[in-house]
Write an enzyme that holds these catalytic residues in place. Structure first.
Site, PDB file in Angstrom:
ATOM      1  N   LYS A 243       0.835  -1.208   0.000  1.00 49.26           N
ATOM      2  CA  LYS A 243       0.000   0.000   0.000  1.00 49.26           C
ATOM      3  C   LYS A 243       0.872   1.262   0.000  1.00 49.26           C
ATOM      4  CE  LYS A 243      -2.192  -1.526   3.685  1.00 49.26           C
ATOM      5  NZ  LYS A 243      -1.649  -2.899   3.775  1.00 49.26           N
ATOM      6  N   THR A 244       1.858   1.294   0.907  1.00 51.47           N
ATOM      7  CA  THR A 244       2.719   2.486   0.987  1.00 51.47           C
ATOM      8  C   THR A 244       3.478   2.667  -0.330  1.00 51.47           C
ATOM      9  OG1 THR A 244       3.064   1.827   3.283  1.00 51.47           O
ATOM     10  CG2 THR A 244       4.426   3.624   2.473  1.00 51.47           C
TER      11      THR A 244
ATOM     12  N   ASP B 270      -1.412   5.508   7.336  1.00 48.79           N
ATOM     13  CA  ASP B 270      -1.530   4.068   7.521  1.00 48.79           C
ATOM     14  C   ASP B 270      -2.315   3.828   8.826  1.00 48.79           C
ATOM     15  OD1 ASP B 270      -1.141   1.461   6.871  1.00 48.79           O
ATOM     16  OD2 ASP B 270       0.964   1.372   7.451  1.00 48.79           O
TER      17      ASP B 270
ATOM     18  N   THR C 282      -6.239  -2.254   7.942  1.00 42.38           N
ATOM     19  CA  THR C 282      -6.347  -3.710   7.902  1.00 42.38           C
ATOM     20  C   THR C 282      -7.716  -4.124   8.436  1.00 42.38           C
ATOM     21  OG1 THR C 282      -5.237  -3.617  10.025  1.00 42.38           O
ATOM     22  CG2 THR C 282      -3.911  -4.299   8.158  1.00 42.38           C
TER      23      THR C 282
ATOM     24  N   ARG D  64       6.428  -8.185   1.458  1.00 39.51           N
ATOM     25  CA  ARG D  64       7.366  -7.806   2.535  1.00 39.51           C
ATOM     26  C   ARG D  64       8.052  -9.054   3.101  1.00 39.51           C
ATOM     27  NH1 ARG D  64       4.724  -4.378   6.504  1.00 39.51           N
ATOM     28  NH2 ARG D  64       5.343  -2.651   5.170  1.00 39.51           N
TER      29      ARG D  64
HETATM   30  P1  ADP Z   1       2.205  -1.966   3.135  1.00 44.54           P
HETATM   31  O1  ADP Z   1       2.221  -0.473   3.069  1.00 44.54           O
HETATM   32  O2  ADP Z   1       0.984  -2.564   2.502  1.00 44.54           O
HETATM   33  O3  ADP Z   1       2.446  -2.505   4.533  1.00 44.54           O
HETATM   34  P2  ADP Z   1       4.676  -1.737   1.633  1.00 44.54           P
HETATM   35  O4  ADP Z   1       4.257  -0.815   0.546  1.00 44.54           O
HETATM   36  O5  ADP Z   1       5.499  -1.157   2.755  1.00 44.54           O
HETATM   37  O6  ADP Z   1       3.431  -2.519   2.235  1.00 44.54           O
HETATM   38  O7  ADP Z   1       5.469  -2.941   0.923  1.00 44.54           O
HETATM   39  C1  ADP Z   1       6.333  -3.817   1.635  1.00 44.54           C
HETATM   40  C2  ADP Z   1       7.563  -4.100   0.794  1.00 44.54           C
HETATM   41  O8  ADP Z   1       7.207  -4.928  -0.311  1.00 44.54           O
HETATM   42  C3  ADP Z   1       8.210  -2.869   0.218  1.00 44.54           C
HETATM   43  O9  ADP Z   1       9.613  -3.000   0.372  1.00 44.54           O
HETATM   44  C4  ADP Z   1       7.842  -2.862  -1.253  1.00 44.54           C
HETATM   45  O10 ADP Z   1       8.871  -2.370  -2.052  1.00 44.54           O
HETATM   46  C5  ADP Z   1       7.565  -4.324  -1.554  1.00 44.54           C
HETATM   47  N1  ADP Z   1       6.425  -4.467  -2.454  1.00 44.54           N
HETATM   48  C6  ADP Z   1       5.136  -4.418  -2.067  1.00 44.54           C
HETATM   49  N2  ADP Z   1       4.323  -4.616  -3.124  1.00 44.54           N
HETATM   50  C7  ADP Z   1       5.123  -4.796  -4.190  1.00 44.54           C
HETATM   51  C8  ADP Z   1       4.847  -5.062  -5.583  1.00 44.54           C
HETATM   52  N3  ADP Z   1       3.598  -5.182  -6.026  1.00 44.54           N
HETATM   53  N4  ADP Z   1       5.898  -5.181  -6.416  1.00 44.54           N
HETATM   54  C9  ADP Z   1       7.159  -5.082  -5.930  1.00 44.54           C
HETATM   55  N5  ADP Z   1       7.479  -4.846  -4.644  1.00 44.54           N
HETATM   56  C10 ADP Z   1       6.476  -4.705  -3.770  1.00 44.54           C
END
Ligand code: ADP
Length: 339
Positions: free
Chosen positions: A68-69, A113, A162, A221
């Site tokens: 998401k981030t 978030d 979530t 992640r």
């Molecule tokens: P969330 O905000 O949902 O907790 P993040 O955006 O922080 O997740 O993503 C976690 C990690 O996974 C980051 O390092 C990101 O670069 C990687 N990542 C997440 N989704 C993808 C994707 N679709 N393709 C490549 N890398 C991804």
């Protein structure tokens, strides 16, 4: 020497790349999977740019680690605007939010978030901010209290949660776009692992990338974290080359089996079979038997076990589905029937 990472809360787009020590997608093409969602977001960002307007407020649902981030920073990059990143629990007081919102320029993005964890008083300030780009607050108390109106630049709020059920109806209704992120397929995770291995200049066989993907619980992640641990093994024992043997050994060493079950997931299933012949059994009972906190069990371990079909929730407690029970008995005790 590389600059140490800075806390997420302080990252704006300018210093994001500079401080990021690992690979993060910067274009929609580099962001793997979530194809339908990407198509929609690419269209919305393009349309907003053509109108020279901020993107509509957007709410993402989905478990942590699904990207998401990353999507938000990517959208900010595509729109050529700044992004401020924070989380619900950090916005303790109204003043925190006011300071953040008033620092935004036209079309900037603010990403919150865990938005379901914003205190109610702070959430109420968001209503007019989102709807009319204005902050209405009361300063002081009693006879000296004054109402202050502060105009804001038109901005985009992206919230992530979530817990769908914990978003209040008034807040939810102010988001123009509501989207869910799905868990990733093994093939998508394999591509993410290969991209990251390439970025880390670590050769990896496609079979090894697939093994890591299968153990990553559908979550980028976790996939990235496992890759880094397997890479440690490869670095010390195999000239920094990740092959199948190294991968299998590293995953075993980490206590992760090939379906992504951790030691605790396995212990939970084993105890349910050993002591309750598969259930039903209450969450609190399981938590005390495993000496684990019930919230961690419910939020971290159960969703994956349920998704993989190892566990079901019922009004009487947790149950291992009848069909899978013999297979698990064989796995843990070497025989399909116990007792
Ligand atoms: P969330 O905000 O949902 O907790 P993040 O955006 O922080 O997740 O993503 C976690 C990690 O996974 C980051 O390092 C990101 O670069 C990687 N990542 C997440 N989704 C993808 C994707 N679709 N393709 C490549 N890398 C991804």
């Amino acid at each position: 020497m590389k600059t140490p990472p800075i806390p997420l809360s302080m990252i704006s787009l300018d210093n994001y790349a500079e401080h990021n020590l690992d690979f993060n997608p910067e274009k929609f093409e580099e962001y793997r999977g979530q194809d339908e969602l990407k198509k929609k977001l690419a269209l919305y960002t393009h349309a907003a740019q053509l109108r020279n307007e901020p993107l509509d407020h957007l709410l993402f649902f989905g478990p942590p680690g699904l990207g998401k981030t990353t999507l938000c920073t990517l959208m900010a990059r595509v729109m050529n605007v700044d992004i401020k990143i924070c989380s619900g629990p950090m916005l303790e007081r109204t003043g925190d939010l006011v300071a953040l919102l008033s620092s935004l320029k036209k079309k900037d993005i603010i990403f919150i978030d865990e938005i379901h964890r914003i205190p109610t008083a702070v959430e109420e300030v968001l209503y007019t901010a989102m709807e009319n780009f204005r902050i209405d607050i009361i300063i002081g108390q009693g006879a000296g209290a004054q109402s202050v109106n502060l105009p804001l630049q038109p901005f985009t709020l992206i919230g992530a949660t979530t817990k769908t059920g914990l978003i209040s109806a008034p807040l939810r209704s102010r988001f123009g776009i509501l989207e869910r992120l799905d868990y990733y397929s093994h093939q998508e995770l394999q591509m993410i692992i290969e991209d990251n291995a390439h970025y880390l200049a670590t050769p990896i066989s496609s079979q090894s990338a697939l093994l890591i993907a299968q153990a990553a619980r559908g979550t980028p992640r976790i996939a990235k974290k496992l890759l880094r641990r397997v890479r440690d093994f490869a670095q010390v024992e195999n000239n920094n080359i990740i092959d199948e043997t190294i991968t299998v050994r590293a995953l075993q060493f980490l206590g992760i089996d090939q379906t992504g079950l951790s030691q605790l997931d396995n212990a939970l299933l084993k105890i349910m079979i050993e002591k309750f012949d598969g259930g039903p059994v209450g969450l609190e009972t399981l938590a005390s038997l495993l000496s684990e906190d019930s919230t961690t069990l419910e939020e971290v371990h159960e969703p994956y076990l349920i998704r993989m079909g190892y566990l079901e929730k019922s009004s009487r407690g947790r149950i291992i589905p009848y069909k899978i029970l013999p297979r698990l008995k064989k796995k843990f005790f070497g025989q399909e029937t116990l007792f």
